[in-house]
Structure formats: C-alpha cells, structure tokens
Design a protein around this motif. Structure first.
Motif, PDB file in Angstrom:
ATOM      1  N   ALA A  40      -8.681 -12.927   6.814  1.00 34.07           N
ATOM      2  CA  ALA A  40      -7.338 -13.512   6.947  1.00 34.07           C
ATOM      3  C   ALA A  40      -7.384 -14.862   7.659  1.00 34.07           C
ATOM      4  CB  ALA A  40      -6.419 -12.555   7.698  1.00 34.07           C
ATOM      5  N   LEU A  41      -8.411 -15.076   8.469  1.00 38.05           N
ATOM      6  CA  LEU A  41      -8.547 -16.343   9.182  1.00 38.05           C
ATOM      7  C   LEU A  41      -8.828 -17.512   8.237  1.00 38.05           C
ATOM      8  CD1 LEU A  41     -10.655 -15.168  12.255  1.00 38.05           C
ATOM      9  CD2 LEU A  41      -8.244 -15.860  12.275  1.00 38.05           C
ATOM     10  N   ASP A  42      -9.212 -17.220   6.991  1.00 38.68           N
ATOM     11  CA  ASP A  42      -9.485 -18.278   6.016  1.00 38.68           C
ATOM     12  C   ASP A  42      -8.208 -18.923   5.483  1.00 38.68           C
ATOM     13  OD1 ASP A  42     -12.216 -17.909   6.221  1.00 38.68           O
ATOM     14  OD2 ASP A  42     -12.315 -16.516   4.528  1.00 38.68           O
ATOM     15  N   PHE A  43      -7.064 -18.316   5.770  1.00 37.99           N
ATOM     16  CA  PHE A  43      -5.782 -18.843   5.290  1.00 37.99           C
ATOM     17  C   PHE A  43      -5.021 -19.501   6.431  1.00 37.99           C
ATOM     18  CE2 PHE A  43      -6.749 -15.174   2.570  1.00 37.99           C
ATOM     19  CZ  PHE A  43      -6.663 -15.754   1.309  1.00 37.99           C
ATOM     20  N   ASP A  44      -4.124 -20.433   6.084  1.00 36.28           N
ATOM     21  CA  ASP A  44      -3.210 -20.979   7.092  1.00 36.28           C
ATOM     22  C   ASP A  44      -2.312 -19.864   7.615  1.00 36.28           C
ATOM     23  OD1 ASP A  44      -4.167 -23.610   6.808  1.00 36.28           O
ATOM     24  OD2 ASP A  44      -2.877 -23.930   5.066  1.00 36.28           O
ATOM     25  N   ILE A  45      -1.807 -19.065   6.671  1.00 43.13           N
ATOM     26  CA  ILE A  45      -1.066 -17.849   7.026  1.00 43.13           C
ATOM     27  C   ILE A  45      -1.703 -16.704   6.251  1.00 43.13           C
ATOM     28  CG2 ILE A  45       1.151 -16.648   7.046  1.00 43.13           C
ATOM     29  CD1 ILE A  45       2.554 -19.337   7.042  1.00 43.13           C
ATOM     30  N   GLY A  46      -2.293 -15.780   6.957  1.00 45.07           N
ATOM     31  CA  GLY A  46      -2.986 -14.659   6.318  1.00 45.07           C
ATOM     32  C   GLY A  46      -2.376 -13.334   6.710  1.00 45.07           C
ATOM     33  N   VAL A  47      -2.060 -12.525   5.720  1.00 43.38           N
ATOM     34  CA  VAL A  47      -1.488 -11.194   5.938  1.00 43.38           C
ATOM     35  C   VAL A  47      -2.545 -10.160   5.601  1.00 43.38           C
ATOM     36  CG1 VAL A  47       0.338  -9.570   5.285  1.00 43.38           C
ATOM     37  CG2 VAL A  47       0.792 -12.049   5.265  1.00 43.38           C
ATOM     38  N   TYR A  48      -2.757  -9.198   6.485  1.00 40.73           N
ATOM     39  CA  TYR A  48      -3.698  -8.129   6.132  1.00 40.73           C
ATOM     40  C   TYR A  48      -3.178  -6.780   6.600  1.00 40.73           C
ATOM     41  CZ  TYR A  48      -5.656  -7.970  10.951  1.00 40.73           C
ATOM     42  OH  TYR A  48      -5.840  -7.849  12.313  1.00 40.73           O
ATOM     43  N   PHE A  49      -3.383  -5.790   5.755  1.00 41.91           N
ATOM     44  CA  PHE A  49      -3.016  -4.414   6.085  1.00 41.91           C
ATOM     45  C   PHE A  49      -3.940  -3.463   5.361  1.00 41.91           C
ATOM     46  CE2 PHE A  49       0.905  -6.354   7.461  1.00 41.91           C
ATOM     47  CZ  PHE A  49       1.255  -5.578   8.554  1.00 41.91           C
ATOM     48  N   GLU A  50      -4.390  -2.449   6.077  1.00 39.09           N
ATOM     49  CA  GLU A  50      -5.120  -1.356   5.450  1.00 39.09           C
ATOM     50  C   GLU A  50      -4.112  -0.298   5.007  1.00 39.09           C
ATOM     51  OE1 GLU A  50      -9.396  -0.516   6.720  1.00 39.09           O
ATOM     52  OE2 GLU A  50      -8.313  -0.572   8.605  1.00 39.09           O
ATOM     53  N   ALA A  51      -4.571   0.573   4.132  1.00 39.95           N
ATOM     54  CA  ALA A  51      -3.685   1.631   3.647  1.00 39.95           C
ATOM     55  C   ALA A  51      -3.249   2.567   4.782  1.00 39.95           C
ATOM     56  CB  ALA A  51      -4.382   2.428   2.544  1.00 39.95           C
ATOM     57  N   ASN A  52      -4.026   2.615   5.867  1.00 42.22           N
ATOM     58  CA  ASN A  52      -3.658   3.472   6.993  1.00 42.22           C
ATOM     59  C   ASN A  52      -2.620   2.821   7.907  1.00 42.22           C
ATOM     60  OD1 ASN A  52      -5.090   1.561   8.447  1.00 42.22           O
ATOM     61  ND2 ASN A  52      -6.861   2.871   8.804  1.00 42.22           N
ATOM     62  N   GLY A  53      -2.212   1.584   7.589  1.00 43.30           N
ATOM     63  CA  GLY A  53      -1.151   0.941   8.345  1.00 43.30           C
ATOM     64  C   GLY A  53      -1.603  -0.101   9.341  1.00 43.30           C
ATOM     65  N   HIS A  54      -2.909  -0.218   9.594  1.00 41.57           N
ATOM     66  CA  HIS A  54      -3.404  -1.211  10.534  1.00 41.57           C
ATOM     67  C   HIS A  54      -3.330  -2.602   9.919  1.00 41.57           C
ATOM     68  CE1 HIS A  54      -6.071   2.173  12.382  1.00 41.57           C
ATOM     69  NE2 HIS A  54      -4.813   2.246  12.773  1.00 41.57           N
ATOM     70  N   GLY A  55      -2.744  -3.542  10.643  1.00 45.56           N
ATOM     71  CA  GLY A  55      -2.695  -4.897  10.111  1.00 45.56           C
ATOM     72  C   GLY A  55      -1.689  -5.774  10.824  1.00 45.56           C
ATOM     73  N   THR A  56      -1.653  -7.053  10.430  1.00 47.27           N
ATOM     74  CA  THR A  56      -0.742  -8.006  11.049  1.00 47.27           C
ATOM     75  C   THR A  56      -0.685  -9.274  10.200  1.00 47.27           C
ATOM     76  OG1 THR A  56      -0.163  -9.086  13.142  1.00 47.27           O
ATOM     77  CG2 THR A  56      -2.493  -9.091  12.536  1.00 47.27           C
ATOM     78  N   VAL A  57      -0.072 -10.320  10.734  1.00 39.61           N
ATOM     79  CA  VAL A  57       0.009 -11.632  10.087  1.00 39.61           C
ATOM     80  C   VAL A  57      -0.599 -12.655  11.042  1.00 39.61           C
ATOM     81  CG1 VAL A  57       1.507 -13.329   8.984  1.00 39.61           C
ATOM     82  CG2 VAL A  57       2.157 -10.910   8.989  1.00 39.61           C
ATOM     83  N   LEU A  58      -1.485 -13.510  10.517  1.00 44.36           N
ATOM     84  CA  LEU A  58      -2.134 -14.531  11.334  1.00 44.36           C
ATOM     85  C   LEU A  58      -1.630 -15.918  10.933  1.00 44.36           C
ATOM     86  CD1 LEU A  58      -5.852 -13.280  11.251  1.00 44.36           C
ATOM     87  CD2 LEU A  58      -4.023 -12.640  12.849  1.00 44.36           C
ATOM     88  N   PHE A  59      -1.332 -16.750  11.928  1.00 43.35           N
ATOM     89  CA  PHE A  59      -0.908 -18.134  11.711  1.00 43.35           C
ATOM     90  C   PHE A  59      -1.903 -19.040  12.428  1.00 43.35           C
ATOM     91  CE2 PHE A  59       2.818 -15.495  11.474  1.00 43.35           C
ATOM     92  CZ  PHE A  59       3.673 -16.082  10.562  1.00 43.35           C
ATOM     93  N   ASN A  60      -2.542 -19.962  11.702  1.00 39.99           N
ATOM     94  CA  ASN A  60      -3.457 -20.863  12.400  1.00 39.99           C
ATOM     95  C   ASN A  60      -2.694 -22.047  12.990  1.00 39.99           C
ATOM     96  OD1 ASN A  60      -3.106 -22.789  10.352  1.00 39.99           O
ATOM     97  ND2 ASN A  60      -5.053 -22.309   9.336  1.00 39.99           N
ATOM     98  N   ASP A  61      -3.382 -22.879  13.776  1.00 38.63           N
ATOM     99  CA  ASP A  61      -2.714 -23.968  14.498  1.00 38.63           C
ATOM    100  C   ASP A  61      -2.062 -24.974  13.559  1.00 38.63           C
ATOM    101  OD1 ASP A  61      -3.502 -22.819  16.860  1.00 38.63           O
ATOM    102  OD2 ASP A  61      -5.252 -24.110  17.143  1.00 38.63           O
ATOM    103  N   SER A  62      -2.734 -25.285  12.445  1.00 42.09           N
ATOM    104  CA  SER A  62      -2.164 -26.267  11.520  1.00 42.09           C
ATOM    105  C   SER A  62      -0.893 -25.737  10.871  1.00 42.09           C
ATOM    106  CB  SER A  62      -3.189 -26.648  10.445  1.00 42.09           C
ATOM    107  OG  SER A  62      -3.539 -25.528   9.646  1.00 42.09           O
TER     108      SER A  62
END
Length: 210
Positions: A40-62
C-alpha cells in the motif's frame, strides 16, 4: 494522484471485479498485514484489507500536501481519523459511518454495491504441509508437480470459478479456497480441489467431504 487497493487471494473475486470496473488499480499480496501494508505504501493513497478485517488507508506526504492545496477538507479529516500505523477496527468503523453520512447512504445502500460470489474455505490434512509450495501471491501452486494444472482444469468447469491452495501458517493443514457463480458450483469446486490435494499430496485420515 496514484490510488490503489491491496488485497490477498482470499478477497472475493466480485470485489476485485467491481474495483476494476471503477478503474481502480488492485494488487494482490501474500496473506499477512505486513505484506499488504508494504504494498500500500507504493500508492499516494493506498487501501488494504484482509478478508479477516485487518486493514486501513495510507496517505503519503505528497498526497496530504496536494489535498491541502486543493482544499479537500473531508478527505484530510479521513486521513486523521484512520489509524495509518496499524489498522484499527474502531477508527475504520467511524470512517465508514462518516462516509455513509456524507453520501447520504444507508447500510443497505452500501451492501448493494455488489454481491460476493459464493465461496468456501476447507482444510485438508496431508503428511507434510510443506509439500505444498506456492507463488504469485499464493495463488499458484508449484509443488507437487502437476497439481496446479489439474486445479485449473477443475476451475474451468464452473462459471466464475476460482480456487487456490496454500499451507496454513497457523495450523498443520492445507487450506483450500474456492468460489463460483452459485453455491452449488462453489461446493462442487471446493470438494473437488480438496480431494485433488488429498490424492496428490499424501492426504491423511478421511477424504475431504462437505
């Protein structure tokens, strides 16, 4: 701005198809939050979630800088709400509530965006789970030799079929995931793949059954 969604092989195929139809890039990683977070860090805004519910949204500085420059206050508020260090169920829940409120959507509206394909997860006991070797984000089996080709043939027999096998990281079993267009076809595919693994990887005990 580069936006994408990171999934694992356990993500329902209907969700991947839905995201693709919206023009959203998706990538697949091995199971485990550490793998999804890194991708997810490869994106400016990256969303990740596993089927078990673990996950979040990442926003980089740019991404943050651009959102501030363009005055996207609501998205900036989302970036502050979600836990970008470790996916947090409570902050995720509040984020969903906020987005639904802003869209004037109900839970039913949200659930109706697409329908999951019927899916099933089975366990198969074999003599040595390490005999199952996988690649391609755990979606392709490279050992035992020939298992993937036979699995592909089984998948081709049902509409919207998809299946993969992998050694469990927590139990002494092999996990078999399958999905298809109907519950009947899903059951048919999952039991066929489970028995294929049992026969080709020195299955132990009773043969798999539903």
């Amino acid at each position: 701005m580069n936006f994408g969604v990171v999934q694992t092989a356990y993500a329902n195929g209907a969700s991947t198809n839905y995201l693709s139809a919206l023009g959203i890039k998706t990538v697949c990683t091995k199971t485990g939050v550490k793998h999804l977070h890194h991708a997810a860090l490869d994106f400016d805004i990256g969303v990740y979630f596993e089927a078990n519910g673990h996950g979040t949204v990442l926003f980089n500085d740019s991404a943050i800088a651009k959102l501030e420059k363009e005055g996207h206050s609501e998205i900036l508020a989302l970036a502050k709400l979600v836990n970008q260090t470790v996916g947090d169920a409570f902050s995720d829940m509040l984020a969903v509530e906020a987005v639904l409120y802003l869209l004037n959507w109900s839970i039913e509206d949200w659930a109706a965006m697409y329908s999951d394909y019927p899916n099933r997860l089975m366990k198969v006991k074999i003599a040595n789970r390490a005999d199952i070797q996988v690649t391609n984000a755990e979606r392709t089996c490279i050992a035992p030799a020939g298992l993937q080709d036979k699995l592909d043939s089984l998948v081709a027999t049902v509409a919207n079929g998809r299946s993969f096998v992998r050694a469990s990281g927590t139990e002494d079993v092999v996990r078999v995931y399958a999905e298809a267009n109907t519950a009947e076809n899903c059951d048919k595919l999952s039991i066929a793949v489970a028995n294929l693994v049992f026969d080709m990887a020195d299955g132990q005990g009773d043969k798999p059954s539903l």
